[in-house]
Design a protein around this motif. Structure first.
Motif, PDB file in Angstrom:
ATOM      1  N   LEU A  19      -4.193  -2.881  -9.364  1.00 30.77           N
ATOM      2  CA  LEU A  19      -4.343  -1.594  -8.837  1.00 30.77           C
ATOM      3  C   LEU A  19      -5.616  -1.181  -8.172  1.00 30.77           C
ATOM      4  O   LEU A  19      -6.652  -1.405  -8.981  1.00 30.77           O
ATOM      5  CB  LEU A  19      -3.684  -0.431  -9.701  1.00 30.77           C
ATOM      6  CG  LEU A  19      -3.699   1.014  -9.154  1.00 30.77           C
ATOM      7  CD1 LEU A  19      -2.580   1.299  -7.965  1.00 30.77           C
ATOM      8  CD2 LEU A  19      -3.414   2.048 -10.318  1.00 30.77           C
ATOM      9  N   SER A  20      -5.803  -0.957  -7.099  1.00 26.81           N
ATOM     10  CA  SER A  20      -7.183  -0.421  -6.385  1.00 26.81           C
ATOM     11  C   SER A  20      -6.843   0.749  -5.291  1.00 26.81           C
ATOM     12  O   SER A  20      -5.928   0.912  -4.888  1.00 26.81           O
ATOM     13  CB  SER A  20      -7.887  -1.800  -5.619  1.00 26.81           C
ATOM     14  OG  SER A  20      -7.036  -1.994  -4.344  1.00 26.81           O
ATOM     15  N   ALA A  21      -7.944   1.514  -5.238  1.00 33.79           N
ATOM     16  CA  ALA A  21      -8.168   2.617  -4.355  1.00 33.79           C
ATOM     17  C   ALA A  21      -9.492   2.495  -3.497  1.00 33.79           C
ATOM     18  O   ALA A  21     -10.392   2.432  -4.163  1.00 33.79           O
ATOM     19  CB  ALA A  21      -8.064   3.961  -5.158  1.00 33.79           C
ATOM     20  N   ASP A  22      -9.340   2.461  -2.344  1.00 33.29           N
ATOM     21  CA  ASP A  22     -10.563   2.497  -1.487  1.00 33.29           C
ATOM     22  C   ASP A  22     -11.526   1.426  -1.716  1.00 33.29           C
ATOM     23  O   ASP A  22     -12.735   1.368  -1.803  1.00 33.29           O
ATOM     24  CB  ASP A  22     -11.474   3.873  -1.839  1.00 33.29           C
ATOM     25  CG  ASP A  22     -10.744   4.975  -1.385  1.00 33.29           C
ATOM     26  OD1 ASP A  22      -9.876   5.091  -0.424  1.00 33.29           O
ATOM     27  OD2 ASP A  22     -10.901   6.117  -2.285  1.00 33.29           O
TER      28      ASP A  22
ATOM     29  N   THR B 217       1.054   5.772  -0.385  1.00 37.05           N
ATOM     30  CA  THR B 217       0.217   7.031  -0.825  1.00 37.05           C
ATOM     31  C   THR B 217       0.292   7.619  -1.826  1.00 37.05           C
ATOM     32  O   THR B 217       1.658   7.955  -2.097  1.00 37.05           O
ATOM     33  CB  THR B 217       0.532   7.968   0.515  1.00 37.05           C
ATOM     34  OG1 THR B 217       0.516   7.275   1.863  1.00 37.05           O
ATOM     35  CG2 THR B 217      -0.135   9.074   0.482  1.00 37.05           C
ATOM     36  N   TYR B 218      -0.756   7.872  -2.585  1.00 38.06           N
ATOM     37  CA  TYR B 218      -0.554   8.304  -3.989  1.00 38.06           C
ATOM     38  C   TYR B 218      -0.254   9.898  -4.166  1.00 38.06           C
ATOM     39  O   TYR B 218      -0.549  10.603  -2.986  1.00 38.06           O
ATOM     40  CB  TYR B 218      -1.983   8.064  -4.595  1.00 38.06           C
ATOM     41  CG  TYR B 218      -2.022   9.063  -5.905  1.00 38.06           C
ATOM     42  CD1 TYR B 218      -1.460   8.269  -7.247  1.00 38.06           C
ATOM     43  CD2 TYR B 218      -2.650  10.044  -6.369  1.00 38.06           C
ATOM     44  CE1 TYR B 218      -1.630   8.880  -8.517  1.00 38.06           C
ATOM     45  CE2 TYR B 218      -2.849  10.583  -7.349  1.00 38.06           C
ATOM     46  CZ  TYR B 218      -2.333   9.888  -8.542  1.00 38.06           C
ATOM     47  OH  TYR B 218      -2.444  10.581  -9.901  1.00 38.06           O
TER      48      TYR B 218
ATOM     49  N   LEU C  20      -7.990  10.349  -9.087  1.00 32.76           N
ATOM     50  CA  LEU C  20      -7.382  10.008  -7.672  1.00 32.76           C
ATOM     51  C   LEU C  20      -6.875  11.199  -7.303  1.00 32.76           C
ATOM     52  O   LEU C  20      -6.619  12.260  -7.925  1.00 32.76           O
ATOM     53  CB  LEU C  20      -6.312   9.058  -7.783  1.00 32.76           C
ATOM     54  CG  LEU C  20      -6.283   7.589  -8.252  1.00 32.76           C
ATOM     55  CD1 LEU C  20      -5.257   6.797  -8.794  1.00 32.76           C
ATOM     56  CD2 LEU C  20      -7.333   6.975  -7.239  1.00 32.76           C
TER      57      LEU C  20
ATOM     58  N   GLN D  97      -4.336   9.976  -1.096  1.00 34.25           N
ATOM     59  CA  GLN D  97      -5.235   8.519  -1.103  1.00 34.25           C
ATOM     60  C   GLN D  97      -4.377   7.313  -1.152  1.00 34.25           C
ATOM     61  O   GLN D  97      -3.079   7.252  -1.742  1.00 34.25           O
ATOM     62  CB  GLN D  97      -5.915   8.642  -2.608  1.00 34.25           C
ATOM     63  CG  GLN D  97      -7.063   7.717  -2.296  1.00 34.25           C
ATOM     64  CD  GLN D  97      -8.200   7.985  -3.630  1.00 34.25           C
ATOM     65  OE1 GLN D  97      -7.717   8.760  -4.470  1.00 34.25           O
ATOM     66  NE2 GLN D  97      -8.881   7.145  -3.708  1.00 34.25           N
ATOM     67  N   THR D  98      -4.708   6.452  -0.274  1.00 37.16           N
ATOM     68  CA  THR D  98      -3.977   5.291  -0.225  1.00 37.16           C
ATOM     69  C   THR D  98      -4.458   4.073  -1.400  1.00 37.16           C
ATOM     70  O   THR D  98      -5.288   3.988  -1.604  1.00 37.16           O
ATOM     71  CB  THR D  98      -4.285   4.665   1.107  1.00 37.16           C
ATOM     72  OG1 THR D  98      -3.768   5.372   2.164  1.00 37.16           O
ATOM     73  CG2 THR D  98      -3.412   3.160   1.347  1.00 37.16           C
ATOM     74  N   LEU D  99      -3.173   3.820  -1.940  1.00 38.75           N
ATOM     75  CA  LEU D  99      -3.525   2.595  -3.182  1.00 38.75           C
ATOM     76  C   LEU D  99      -2.937   1.407  -2.742  1.00 38.75           C
ATOM     77  O   LEU D  99      -2.054   1.226  -2.062  1.00 38.75           O
ATOM     78  CB  LEU D  99      -3.065   3.331  -4.287  1.00 38.75           C
ATOM     79  CG  LEU D  99      -3.208   4.651  -5.002  1.00 38.75           C
ATOM     80  CD1 LEU D  99      -2.577   4.705  -6.371  1.00 38.75           C
ATOM     81  CD2 LEU D  99      -4.530   4.479  -5.475  1.00 38.75           C
ATOM     82  N   GLU D 100      -3.732   0.334  -3.255  1.00 42.66           N
ATOM     83  CA  GLU D 100      -3.338  -0.979  -3.122  1.00 42.66           C
ATOM     84  C   GLU D 100      -2.554  -1.424  -4.343  1.00 42.66           C
ATOM     85  O   GLU D 100      -3.122  -1.254  -5.382  1.00 42.66           O
ATOM     86  CB  GLU D 100      -4.301  -1.922  -2.833  1.00 42.66           C
ATOM     87  CG  GLU D 100      -4.964  -1.748  -1.213  1.00 42.66           C
ATOM     88  CD  GLU D 100      -6.074  -2.908  -1.157  1.00 42.66           C
ATOM     89  OE1 GLU D 100      -5.727  -3.723  -0.608  1.00 42.66           O
ATOM     90  OE2 GLU D 100      -7.124  -2.471  -1.542  1.00 42.66           O
TER      91      GLU D 100
ATOM     92  N   THR E  21       0.830  -1.070   0.027  1.00 41.86           N
ATOM     93  CA  THR E  21      -0.111  -0.305   0.200  1.00 41.86           C
ATOM     94  C   THR E  21       0.857   1.235   0.123  1.00 41.86           C
ATOM     95  O   THR E  21       1.957   1.442   0.571  1.00 41.86           O
ATOM     96  CB  THR E  21      -0.827   0.105   1.364  1.00 41.86           C
ATOM     97  OG1 THR E  21      -0.142   0.058   2.347  1.00 41.86           O
ATOM     98  CG2 THR E  21      -1.774  -1.196   1.116  1.00 41.86           C
TER      99      THR E  21
END
Length: 184
Positions: A117-120, A51-52, A97, A101-104, A49
Motif C-alpha cells: 500500500l502506498s499514498a502519494d 480513492t480512500y 490518511l 486521497q488516492t492510494l495505490e 488505485t
C-alpha cells in the motif's frame, strides 16, 4: 418425581459433530488459509488505485495485540490488511490518511488481502514485509490445522467404538411390541 429424559444418541451426535468440525476447520486452516494468503510474486498481485474513504481496525483476537484493518474506498471494494501485517507504525500511517486521497494497492488475487500500500508515492505497507508476515501466519494456521486433524482421530475412534458397541447390544423391543407379552 419425573425423571428427565436423556437422549441415547447424545454421545453419538457429539462425536459426529466433533469429527465434522475438526475435519472442516482443519481443512480451512490447512488448505484455505494457504490458498487465500499464499506467497506470490508482486507481479501476480492485483494492482489498483482507489480513492480512500476510511479504515477500521477490527477487534483483536485472543492471542494478538491488534486486529485486522479494513480499508474502505469510495470507488472500489473494501480491502483487508491482515492481522499479521498490522503494526503501530502502520496504524499511525493509516490515521494520517484523509478521505479523497488516492492510494495505490497491491492485493492478493485469491482474497481481499492487501500485500502492499502506498499514498502519494510514499510506502505505507511494504510488499516483502507483508509477504513475510503472511508466511509466518500460514505456518501458524498449518500447525493449528494439523492439530485439528489429529483431534479428529480420537473422535473417529470414539464414533467407531460407539457404533460397534450399539451393534453388539441385543435387540430390545418395547414391552407392548414384545411377542411374549399378549394383551387381551
Amino acid at each position: 418425581m419425573k425423571r428427565k429424559k436423556t437422549r441415547k444418541n447424545s454421545p453419538l451426535i457429539g462425536l459426529i459433530l466433533a469429527l465434522i468440525l475438526s475435519l472442516f476447520i482443519g481443512t480451512v486452516m490447512t488448505f484455505g488459509e494457504h490458498y487465500w494468503r499464499k506467497p506470490i510474486p508482486q507481479s501476480d498481485a492485483i494492482y489498483f488505485t482507489a480513492t480512500y474513504d476510511s479504515f477500521q481496525e477490527e477487534s483483536p483476537g485472543r492471542f494478538s495485540t491488534y486486529g485486522p484493518a479494513v480499508l474502505r474506498f469510495s470507488d472500489h471494494d473494501i480491502a483487508n490488511i491482515d492481522v499479521e501485517c498490522v503494526t503501530p507504525h502502520l496504524l499511525s500511517r493509516l490515521e494520517e490518511l484523509h478521505p479523497g486521497q488516492t492510494l495505490e494497492v497491491w492485493q492478493h488475487p485469491n482474497s481481499h488481502t492487501v500485500l502492499a500500500l502506498s499514498a502519494d508515492g510514499e510506502e505505507i505497507l511494504n510488499y516483502q514485509r507483508a509477504q513475510s508476515a503472511l508466511r509466518k501466519g500460514n505456518i501458524g494456521s498449518l500447525i493449528l490445522g494439523i492439530f485439528l486433524y489429529l483431534a479428529a482421530i480420537p473422535a473417529a475412534f470414539g464414533l467407531f467404538v460407539t457404533i460397534q458397541h450399539r451393534k453388539s447390544l441385543p435387540y430390545r423391543t418395547s414391552p407392548r411390541h414384545h411377542p411374549a407379552i399378549h394383551r387381551h
